[in-house]
Write a protein that holds these residues in place. Sequence first.
Motif, PDB file in Angstrom:
ATOM      1  N   MET A   1       0.844  -1.194   0.000  1.00 45.75           N
ATOM      2  CA  MET A   1       0.000   0.000   0.000  1.00 45.75           C
ATOM      3  C   MET A   1       0.880   1.246   0.000  1.00 45.75           C
ATOM      4  O   MET A   1       1.899   1.300   0.687  1.00 45.75           O
ATOM      5  CB  MET A   1      -0.914   0.001   1.227  1.00 45.75           C
ATOM      6  N   LYS A   3       2.267   4.751   0.937  1.00 48.48           N
ATOM      7  CA  LYS A   3       2.302   5.516   2.176  1.00 48.48           C
ATOM      8  C   LYS A   3       1.622   6.872   1.995  1.00 48.48           C
ATOM      9  O   LYS A   3       1.677   7.481   0.923  1.00 48.48           O
ATOM     10  CB  LYS A   3       3.748   5.734   2.620  1.00 48.48           C
ATOM     11  N   ILE A 192      -1.918  -3.102  11.523  1.00 47.31           N
ATOM     12  CA  ILE A 192      -1.167  -3.257  10.276  1.00 47.31           C
ATOM     13  C   ILE A 192      -1.748  -2.381   9.171  1.00 47.31           C
ATOM     14  O   ILE A 192      -1.013  -1.765   8.389  1.00 47.31           O
ATOM     15  CB  ILE A 192      -1.143  -4.733   9.845  1.00 47.31           C
ATOM     16  N   ARG A 193      -3.071  -2.301   9.103  1.00 44.33           N
ATOM     17  CA  ARG A 193      -3.670  -1.446   8.074  1.00 44.33           C
ATOM     18  C   ARG A 193      -3.248   0.012   8.256  1.00 44.33           C
ATOM     19  O   ARG A 193      -3.059   0.741   7.273  1.00 44.33           O
ATOM     20  CB  ARG A 193      -5.200  -1.581   8.113  1.00 44.33           C
ATOM     21  N   THR A 195      -0.353   1.074  10.004  1.00 39.52           N
ATOM     22  CA  THR A 195       1.092   1.237   9.826  1.00 39.52           C
ATOM     23  C   THR A 195       1.503   1.077   8.363  1.00 39.52           C
ATOM     24  O   THR A 195       2.562   1.557   7.959  1.00 39.52           O
ATOM     25  CB  THR A 195       1.880   0.238  10.694  1.00 39.52           C
ATOM     26  N   SER A 196       0.666   0.416   7.561  1.00 38.43           N
ATOM     27  CA  SER A 196       0.968   0.308   6.135  1.00 38.43           C
ATOM     28  C   SER A 196       0.733   1.634   5.413  1.00 38.43           C
ATOM     29  O   SER A 196       1.261   1.852   4.320  1.00 38.43           O
ATOM     30  CB  SER A 196       0.127  -0.788   5.488  1.00 38.43           C
ATOM     31  N   GLN A 197      -0.048   2.509   6.025  1.00 39.55           N
ATOM     32  CA  GLN A 197      -0.345   3.810   5.412  1.00 39.55           C
ATOM     33  C   GLN A 197       0.492   4.952   5.972  1.00 39.55           C
ATOM     34  O   GLN A 197       0.852   5.875   5.235  1.00 39.55           O
ATOM     35  CB  GLN A 197      -1.829   4.159   5.620  1.00 39.55           C
ATOM     36  N   GLY A 220       4.731  -2.842  13.029  1.00 40.76           N
ATOM     37  CA  GLY A 220       5.049  -1.455  12.721  1.00 40.76           C
ATOM     38  C   GLY A 220       4.575  -0.469  13.759  1.00 40.76           C
ATOM     39  O   GLY A 220       4.747   0.748  13.597  1.00 40.76           O
TER      40      GLY A 220
END
Length: 340
Positions: A1, A3, A192-193, A195-197, A220
């Motif tokens: 994904m 950032k 996680i959703r 920290t992925s962004q 993360g």
Amino acid sequence: MQKSTIPNKSHPLPPGVYTPVLSLYEPNPTQDIDHEAMYKHAQHLVRGGMHGLVYQGTNGEAALLSREEKIAVLKNIRKAVADLGVPDYPIVAGVSGQSTNESIQLTKDAAEAGASFGLLLPPSFWAKAVTEDVLRGFYRDVADESPIPIVCYNFPGVTSGVDLNSDDLAALATHPNIIGTKLTCGNVGKAIRLTSQFTPAQFSVFGGSSDFLYPTLAAGGVGCVTGMGNVWPKSTARVYDLYVAGELEEARRLQEVVASAEWACKKSLALTKFGAGHFVGKKIGFEDPRTWYPRKPYAPAGEKLQAWTVEVMGVLEVEEARIPDRVFKGKGTNGVNGSK
């Protein structure tokens, strides 16, 4: 994904392990706040390696404290850390009100009393009326007026099931004065959703307990806020310290022991308070069990559960004893977690 490209926050919450500190009471019929006990407990936690302290959250029985009591506690704790020589030590204050108006006032009270950050639950009095627009508008309106940065506190167990999902939190992360979240929902997928962004500098993700600290960091996240810190501050903080030092095998080993001990905290606040009184009371000079009782109408744990708590939490007693206290050499000379 991909950032996010939102700007970094100007005052992020420093990473690490934070304790949502218990409220301690005088052993009298009205259970007045015992400021001396809270002062000594705070210093015990800082010496034990906690990276920050949270007051007037769920473990602090915020709903049972008056506005005046909250202000007095925060002033006392700011003095406690200043007297240790870390005047800029991170102190987070619960600022959760049911109305936008009340929550804004609590942020102002907290800032004036010495808190550095505010921890804010969603409104929940009329849970069915808390639509997505109401939820996001509440946080934005409070953050607009707050003199301190806001951390979104997600704990559906105390908000009639109102749950900030990852879309809500991602939308709120764009506000310049909303700096992160504490996920007491225990949803690592949600972490996680996020920290992925977002990088931690844009929006920090903290777990809501230490029994999944290692997974939070691996996902993360940047730390946790854990009631277990009231009892075993050195051991809980050390899981984080070992992880960031790259000592992953030892961090995981200690995480397993911490998770086992924290099971007692999951049962009830009464057990967390009993465990703290049993294992910490003597160390700080407050052995009267009534100091560690929940505030009425809530009742202390019965004898059977007390014995069970000693057994479950006691697995960390040896670990805690072999970790040295953090030593302070004087004001401004040995900062903690960004303190000067």
